[in-house]
Motif scaffolding. Structure first.
Motif, short mmCIF file in Angstrom:
data_model
loop_
_atom_site.label_atom_id
_atom_site.label_comp_id
_atom_site.label_asym_id
_atom_site.label_seq_id
_atom_site.Cartn_x
_atom_site.Cartn_y
_atom_site.Cartn_z
N SER A 1 6.76 -10.06 -5.27
CA SER A 1 6.52 -10.77 -4.01
C SER A 1 6.12 -12.22 -4.25
O SER A 1 6.62 -13.13 -3.58
N ILE B 1 3.99 -10.07 3.28
CA ILE B 1 4.93 -9.31 4.11
C ILE B 1 6.04 -8.73 3.24
O ILE B 1 6.44 -7.58 3.42
N ILE B 2 6.51 -9.50 2.28
CA ILE B 2 7.55 -9.00 1.37
C ILE B 2 7.04 -7.79 0.61
O ILE B 2 7.73 -6.77 0.48
N VAL C 1 6.88 -4.75 2.90
CA VAL C 1 8.23 -4.21 3.18
C VAL C 1 8.75 -3.43 1.97
O VAL C 1 9.32 -2.34 2.12
N MET D 1 6.85 -0.16 1.82
CA MET D 1 7.30 0.75 2.88
C MET D 1 8.66 1.36 2.53
O MET D 1 8.88 2.55 2.77
N ALA D 2 9.54 0.55 1.96
CA ALA D 2 10.85 1.06 1.57
C ALA D 2 10.72 2.12 0.48
O ALA D 2 11.35 3.19 0.55
N ASN E 1 9.43 5.27 2.09
CA ASN E 1 10.44 5.94 2.91
C ASN E 1 11.52 6.60 2.09
O ASN E 1 12.09 7.61 2.50
#
Length: 108
Positions: free
Chosen positions: A26, A43-44, A47, A50-51, A54
């Motif tokens: 990041s 934020i990067i 994300v 989170m990826a 998931n």
């Protein structure tokens, strides 16, 4: 129901390696690419994490995450403030800092 992930919640070293890698990636992206500097590294990193969660690579809940929030984040905040330009902050925010400080003191 506990779903299985590639990295188990108890695998502390692997989770620390992944979290450190996400943070390094990041920061690198933010400092290298103009589009990433507009989004910011935080934020990067969120994300990417989170990826990974998931896609069931890392768990969504683990003791390692508690350690980050209990120790790393409180240590990082003063380190960020050491780099703050107080004169620039005062010049750009001016009266807002005073209003916020007064409001914060009345709440305490």
């Amino acid at each position: 129901m506990v779903e299985s992930t590639l990295i188990s919640p108890d695998n502390t070293w692997a989770l620390w390696a992944i979290l450190t890698g996400i943070a390094a990636l990041s920061i690198y992206l933010e400092q290298t690419y103009p589009w990433a500097s507009k989004i910011t590294g935080a934020i990067i990193g969120l994300v990417i994490a989170m990826a990974l969660a998931n896609f069931k690579i890392i768990p969504t809940d683990a003791p390692t995450y508690d350690m980050v929030w209990d120790y790393v984040v409180p240590l990082a905040l003063p380190m960020l403030l050491f780099n703050a330009n107080i004169k620039k902050i005062w010049k750009e925010s001016g009266r807002m800092v005073v209003i916020f400080s007064e409001r914060t003191l009345t709440i305490l």
